[in-house]
Design a protein around this motif. Structure first.
Motif, PDB file in Angstrom:
ATOM      1  N   LYS A 120      10.362  20.700 -40.126  1.00 18.36           N
ATOM      2  CA  LYS A 120       9.553  21.341 -41.171  1.00 18.36           C
ATOM      3  C   LYS A 120       9.984  22.788 -41.445  1.00 18.36           C
ATOM      4  N   GLU A 157       9.216  28.137 -42.942  1.00 14.24           N
ATOM      5  CA  GLU A 157       8.597  26.847 -43.238  1.00 14.24           C
ATOM      6  C   GLU A 157       9.031  26.359 -44.617  1.00 14.24           C
ATOM      7  N   LYS A 158       9.417  25.086 -44.675  1.00  9.66           N
ATOM      8  CA  LYS A 158       9.843  24.499 -45.955  1.00  9.66           C
ATOM      9  C   LYS A 158       8.641  24.382 -46.876  1.00  9.66           C
TER      10      LYS A 158
END
Length: 77
Positions: free
Chosen positions: A52, A75-76
Protein backbone atom coordinates in the motif's frame (compact mmCIF):
# COMPACT_ATOMS: atom_id res chain seq x y z
CA UNK A 1 12.10 7.71 11.52
CA UNK A 2 9.94 10.73 10.78
CA UNK A 3 6.42 11.03 9.40
CA UNK A 4 5.24 14.22 7.72
CA UNK A 5 2.39 14.86 5.25
CA UNK A 6 1.67 11.13 4.87
CA UNK A 7 5.29 10.28 4.03
CA UNK A 8 7.45 8.22 6.38
CA UNK A 9 11.18 8.87 6.07
CA UNK A 10 13.86 6.52 7.41
CA UNK A 11 17.63 6.97 7.13
CA UNK A 12 19.50 3.72 6.50
CA UNK A 13 23.21 2.98 6.77
CA UNK A 14 24.54 0.24 4.48
CA UNK A 15 27.91 -1.03 5.71
CA UNK A 16 27.98 -4.29 3.78
CA UNK A 17 26.60 -3.96 0.27
CA UNK A 18 27.39 -6.28 -2.64
CA UNK A 19 27.32 -3.38 -5.11
CA UNK A 20 29.64 -1.22 -2.97
CA UNK A 21 32.07 -4.12 -2.48
CA UNK A 22 32.11 -4.87 -6.22
CA UNK A 23 32.73 -1.19 -7.05
CA UNK A 24 35.74 -1.09 -4.72
CA UNK A 25 37.12 -4.34 -6.10
CA UNK A 26 37.07 -3.06 -9.69
CA UNK A 27 37.86 0.61 -8.85
CA UNK A 28 34.57 2.06 -10.09
CA UNK A 29 33.02 5.21 -8.64
CA UNK A 30 30.17 4.98 -6.21
CA UNK A 31 26.88 6.83 -6.65
CA UNK A 32 26.78 5.95 -10.34
CA UNK A 33 24.70 3.50 -12.41
CA UNK A 34 25.25 0.37 -10.28
CA UNK A 35 24.16 2.22 -7.13
CA UNK A 36 21.01 3.37 -8.92
CA UNK A 37 20.32 -0.21 -10.06
CA UNK A 38 20.51 -1.32 -6.41
CA UNK A 39 18.14 1.56 -5.63
CA UNK A 40 15.56 0.13 -8.03
CA UNK A 41 15.88 -3.37 -6.61
CA UNK A 42 15.55 -2.19 -2.99
CA UNK A 43 12.65 0.20 -3.66
CA UNK A 44 10.85 -2.48 -5.68
CA UNK A 45 11.33 -5.03 -2.91
CA UNK A 46 9.92 -2.60 -0.33
CA UNK A 47 6.85 -2.02 -2.53
CA UNK A 48 6.31 -5.79 -2.75
CA UNK A 49 6.57 -6.17 1.04
CA UNK A 50 4.45 -3.07 1.75
CA UNK A 51 2.00 -3.00 -1.20
CA UNK A 52 0.00 0.00 0.00
CA UNK A 53 3.09 2.27 -0.16
CA UNK A 54 5.23 3.78 -2.91
CA UNK A 55 8.93 3.58 -2.05
CA UNK A 56 11.76 5.91 -3.02
CA UNK A 57 15.38 5.57 -1.93
CA UNK A 58 17.80 8.50 -2.19
CA UNK A 59 21.57 8.20 -1.85
CA UNK A 60 22.63 10.81 0.73
CA UNK A 61 26.27 9.74 1.05
CA UNK A 62 28.39 7.07 -0.65
CA UNK A 63 31.70 6.56 1.08
CA UNK A 64 34.43 4.03 1.79
CA UNK A 65 33.04 2.87 5.18
CA UNK A 66 29.29 2.94 4.54
CA UNK A 67 26.53 4.43 2.41
CA UNK A 68 23.74 6.54 3.88
CA UNK A 69 20.41 6.36 2.11
CA UNK A 70 17.02 7.86 2.84
CA UNK A 71 13.96 5.68 2.33
CA UNK A 72 10.64 7.46 1.79
CA UNK A 73 7.39 5.53 2.01
CA UNK A 74 4.27 7.33 0.79
CA UNK A 75 0.80 5.83 0.96
CA UNK A 76 -0.64 5.13 -2.49
CA UNK A 77 -3.69 7.22 -3.34
Amino acid sequence: METRDGTTTVRLSFKTCMVRNALFRYSHEQKQSLCFMAHGVFAGAMEQVLPKYEADLEIIHAGPNACLKELRLKEKS
